[in-house]
Scaffold this active site. Sequence first.
Site, short mmCIF file in Angstrom:
data_model
loop_
_atom_site.label_atom_id
_atom_site.label_comp_id
_atom_site.label_asym_id
_atom_site.label_seq_id
_atom_site.Cartn_x
_atom_site.Cartn_y
_atom_site.Cartn_z
N LYS A 44 0.86 -1.12 0.25
CA LYS A 44 -0.04 -0.06 0.30
C LYS A 44 0.88 1.25 -0.17
O LYS A 44 2.33 1.05 0.33
CB LYS A 44 -0.80 0.06 1.22
CG LYS A 44 0.00 -0.06 2.55
CD LYS A 44 -1.10 -0.30 3.77
CE LYS A 44 -0.18 -0.36 5.10
NZ LYS A 44 -1.06 -0.70 6.24
N ARG A 100 -10.77 -0.25 14.71
CA ARG A 100 -10.54 0.79 13.40
C ARG A 100 -11.63 -0.10 12.67
O ARG A 100 -12.89 0.11 12.91
CB ARG A 100 -8.93 0.63 12.98
CG ARG A 100 -8.79 1.69 12.01
CD ARG A 100 -7.28 1.78 11.70
NE ARG A 100 -6.89 0.50 10.93
CZ ARG A 100 -5.70 0.22 10.62
NH1 ARG A 100 -4.72 1.40 10.88
NH2 ARG A 100 -5.23 -0.82 10.08
N HIS A 102 -6.83 -7.19 12.58
CA HIS A 102 -5.52 -6.66 12.62
C HIS A 102 -5.19 -6.28 13.99
O HIS A 102 -5.84 -5.81 14.85
CB HIS A 102 -5.69 -5.26 11.90
CG HIS A 102 -4.41 -4.73 11.53
ND1 HIS A 102 -3.24 -5.17 10.98
CD2 HIS A 102 -3.97 -3.48 11.91
CE1 HIS A 102 -2.26 -4.17 10.75
NE2 HIS A 102 -2.67 -3.03 11.41
N ARG A 113 0.67 -11.01 7.08
CA ARG A 113 0.65 -9.87 6.25
C ARG A 113 2.01 -8.99 6.48
O ARG A 113 1.82 -8.21 7.50
CB ARG A 113 -0.68 -8.96 6.28
CG ARG A 113 -1.75 -9.74 6.16
CD ARG A 113 -3.07 -8.94 6.11
NE ARG A 113 -3.15 -8.14 7.38
CZ ARG A 113 -3.98 -8.59 8.35
NH1 ARG A 113 -4.39 -9.49 8.27
NH2 ARG A 113 -3.84 -7.75 9.37
N TYR A 148 14.57 30.22 7.89
CA TYR A 148 13.25 30.97 8.47
C TYR A 148 13.37 31.04 9.90
O TYR A 148 13.66 29.99 10.62
CB TYR A 148 12.06 30.17 8.16
CG TYR A 148 11.81 30.38 6.48
CD1 TYR A 148 11.26 31.51 5.95
CD2 TYR A 148 11.47 29.38 5.76
CE1 TYR A 148 10.98 31.53 4.58
CE2 TYR A 148 11.05 29.26 4.53
CZ TYR A 148 10.92 30.61 3.99
OH TYR A 148 10.52 30.68 2.71
N CYS A 172 12.88 23.88 4.79
CA CYS A 172 11.94 24.73 4.22
C CYS A 172 10.98 23.57 3.36
O CYS A 172 11.46 22.61 3.26
CB CYS A 172 12.67 25.58 3.47
SG CYS A 172 13.78 26.80 4.44
N ASP A 198 11.39 23.37 0.02
CA ASP A 198 12.36 22.78 -1.21
C ASP A 198 13.67 22.62 -0.76
O ASP A 198 14.61 22.24 -1.65
CB ASP A 198 12.06 23.66 -2.24
CG ASP A 198 10.64 24.08 -2.51
OD1 ASP A 198 9.79 23.22 -2.92
OD2 ASP A 198 10.37 25.33 -2.58
C1 PLP Z 1 -0.43 -1.75 6.71
C2 PLP Z 1 -0.84 -2.94 7.23
C3 PLP Z 1 -0.24 -4.19 7.41
C4 PLP Z 1 1.29 -4.21 7.41
O1 PLP Z 1 1.81 -3.53 8.70
P1 PLP Z 1 3.45 -3.58 8.98
O2 PLP Z 1 3.31 -3.13 10.27
O3 PLP Z 1 3.98 -2.71 7.99
O4 PLP Z 1 3.52 -4.92 8.75
C5 PLP Z 1 -0.98 -5.24 7.43
N1 PLP Z 1 -2.06 -5.22 7.68
C6 PLP Z 1 -3.01 -4.22 7.60
C7 PLP Z 1 -4.48 -4.31 7.63
C8 PLP Z 1 -2.42 -2.92 7.22
O5 PLP Z 1 -3.07 -1.88 7.09
#
Ligand code: PLP
Length: 373
Positions: A32, A131, A162, A218, A265, A312, A314
């Site tokens: 992602k 979530r 998750h 994952r 700045y 800054c 850039d």
């Molecule tokens: C981003 C994400 C992951 C991966 O998380 P890491 O900590 O980078 O391994 C796995 N599952 C879901 C749903 C996520 O949003």
Amino acid sequence: MRAVARVNLDAISSNIRVLRARVDVPLMAVVKADAYGHGLVPVARAAINGGAQWIGTALLAEGLELRRQGVTKPHVISWLTPPGDDFAAAIAENVDLSASSIELLEEINATASLLGKRARVHLEVDTGMTRAGALGQWDQLVQRGAELMKNGNIEVVGVWSHFARADEPGHPANAAQKNSFDHALEVVSAAGVEPQVRHLANSAATLMDPSSHYDLVRTGIVMYGLSPDVTTLGSATKYDLTPAMTLVASLMLVKEVPSGVAVSYGGTAITKHATKVGVVPMGYADGVPRHGSNALKVNVGDYEAPVLGRICMDQFVIDLGPDSTAKAGDEVVLFGEGGPTVDAWASASGTVNYEIVTRLGPRVAREYFGVGA
Ligand SMILES: *Cc1c(COP(=O)(O)O)cnc(C)c1O
């Protein structure tokens, strides 16, 4: 060359191989957010090369882009789809979807029925992250999933959740989430649904807790060679993972400045002695964190040059020291090979390594090397 992120695709493939050797189940490469800033398509290909059997994205647009670019082989899931998303394209292109609610499941089913093709869906349960994922509605969601498998156009291929605190191994919240997941799975069996994959573990859980692996892990941050949390898990090198990204820029200008001048700045830095400063042509528009003002370091050759004053949009200024022989055009390593670690940048700017690499902006060219580049 103004600024470029060099991405080592061999490091990605090798990290996937290292991770696969650690776990007994298939692995989903999480790509992602443009593969955490590393580049969606090249990274997905490198991950598949390393043996990833699944690809995970947040947005459906990311999953569809992979299909468009010819990444047709492994399973792809996109789990962050609001109502009205292009489910027809997902179903046509064989991108798996996630449902946290009956409403979304119904919408996916209606689209699948119009197309006359079954949608592959993973039901998401909230086991304590609060979530996405169904909470009070879980039993009904599973029930409806079971019905739509019989009378509709849904194939429940996965059940998932998750972790909120997997980077704190041993924290009781992790055991509680596993427990809650097991209960959610009992509801699934009782409804007569047998999903192909049950998945819960992110990177931290993949490294630390085999009992969380179920049928699929994952992995995101670790496949980029970064640790989920250096303070609790140690650095990624401890797990034989190799950071894949090096961020470099060309010094735009080098000049001598006297003692006592205010830099950038707001004049938040004052030179303590006569010195040479360098101007680096990257800024927060490129993802250099402004919170790293007066705190980040970069490398010019072996010299660790501190950032002077505010970063800054850039550009930013570094202190090269009075005896520096650096000149305009010399390479500056912001982080990665030959420079500070991404973790050093994260801690100097009060954030996590995830954000440092992911926020690199579109103005920063990505250059790929290694097999597949
Ligand atoms: C981003 C994400 C992951 C991966 O998380 P890491 O900590 O980078 O391994 C796995 N599952 C879901 C749903 C996520 O949003």
